[in-house]
Design a protein around this motif. Sequence first.
Motif, PDB file in Angstrom:
ATOM      1  N   SER A  91       0.778  -1.216  -0.122  1.00  0.00           N
ATOM      2  CA  SER A  91       0.142  -0.008  -0.053  1.00  0.00           C
ATOM      3  C   SER A  91       0.950   1.323   0.039  1.00  0.00           C
ATOM      4  O   SER A  91       1.803   1.256   0.901  1.00  0.00           O
ATOM      5  CB  SER A  91      -0.867  -0.161   1.181  1.00  0.00           C
TER       6      SER A  91
ATOM      7  N   TRP B   7      -7.857  -1.421   7.710  1.00  0.00           N
ATOM      8  CA  TRP B   7      -7.255  -2.332   6.624  1.00  0.00           C
ATOM      9  C   TRP B   7      -8.378  -3.473   6.250  1.00  0.00           C
ATOM     10  O   TRP B   7      -9.438  -3.525   6.778  1.00  0.00           O
ATOM     11  CB  TRP B   7      -5.948  -3.040   7.230  1.00  0.00           C
TER      12      TRP B   7
ATOM     13  N   PHE C  37      -4.087  -4.685   3.015  1.00  0.00           N
ATOM     14  CA  PHE C  37      -4.227  -3.204   2.379  1.00  0.00           C
ATOM     15  C   PHE C  37      -4.816  -2.420   3.273  1.00  0.00           C
ATOM     16  O   PHE C  37      -5.592  -2.654   4.043  1.00  0.00           O
ATOM     17  CB  PHE C  37      -4.960  -3.342   1.011  1.00  0.00           C
TER      18      PHE C  37
ATOM     19  N   ALA D   5      -4.852   4.503   1.665  1.00  0.00           N
ATOM     20  CA  ALA D   5      -3.595   4.617   0.556  1.00  0.00           C
ATOM     21  C   ALA D   5      -4.035   5.170  -0.706  1.00  0.00           C
ATOM     22  O   ALA D   5      -4.886   5.247  -1.313  1.00  0.00           O
ATOM     23  CB  ALA D   5      -2.687   3.283   0.602  1.00  0.00           C
TER      24      ALA D   5
ATOM     25  N   TRP E  14      -2.940   0.237  -4.052  1.00  0.00           N
ATOM     26  CA  TRP E  14      -2.854  -1.106  -3.611  1.00  0.00           C
ATOM     27  C   TRP E  14      -2.138  -2.070  -4.638  1.00  0.00           C
ATOM     28  O   TRP E  14      -2.524  -1.780  -5.740  1.00  0.00           O
ATOM     29  CB  TRP E  14      -4.073  -1.701  -3.091  1.00  0.00           C
TER      30      TRP E  14
END
Length: 147
Positions: free
Chosen positions: A58, A84, A93, A97, A100
Motif C-alpha cells: 500500500s 485495513w 491493504f 492509501a 494497492w
Amino acid sequence: MFPTGVVAVCAMDEGKPVGMAVNSFSSVSLEPALVSVCVANTSSTWPRLKKSANIGLSVLGADQESLSRKLSSRHGDRFEGVEWTVNDDGALFIEGATLWLDCRVHDQLRGGDHEIILFEVLQSHLFPQVPPLVFHQSKYLGLAHAS
Ligand SMILES: Cc1cc2nc3c(=O)[nH]c(=O)nc-3n(C[C@H](O)[C@H](O)[C@H](O)COP(=O)(O)O)c2cc1C
C-alpha cells in the motif's frame, strides 16, 4: 537526498495482521509486472510476511505519516486503530492509501545486509484522488508543483 514514497508491506500471519513500512520500493519490469523492495536481513517481520501466499503493498497517502511511524516501530501494536482490508490470499491493504498492489514473491536476491525482494504484481487498485506521502531527508512531506 533522494525523495521516495512510503509503502506498507502487509499480510496476515496466523490470523493477525503483520506489516512494515519501507521506502526502498521501486518499479522493475512491465512484462511481467515486477516491483522490488529491499528488506534488512535483521527484519523480524519479513520472515512472517513471506509465509503468506500473497502480500499487499500500500503506497501511503499524505496524511498517513503517523501510520508510517507506527508500521516501523519496534514496540506496541502496529495495527492499533489502523483501518485495513484483506483478500482471500492473505494480502493486507491499508485504507486511505493511494495505491494497492496485490503481489506474490517472484524472486529474492542477496543485496549486502538487505534482501532484494522481487514481487510480481497480480492486481492493482488506484486511488488517484489521494495525494502520496513523501519521505525526504528523514522527514515526511507532501508533493508540491515544481516552479
Ligand atoms: C520511512 C521508512 C522507511 C523504511 N524503509 C525500510 C526499508 O526499505 N527496508 C527495511 O528493511 N526497513 C525499512 N524501514 C524500517 C522498518 O519499517 C522496520 O522498522 C523494520 O522492519 C524493523 O522492524 P522488524 O524487525 O519488525 O522488521 C523503514 C522505516 C521507515 C520509517
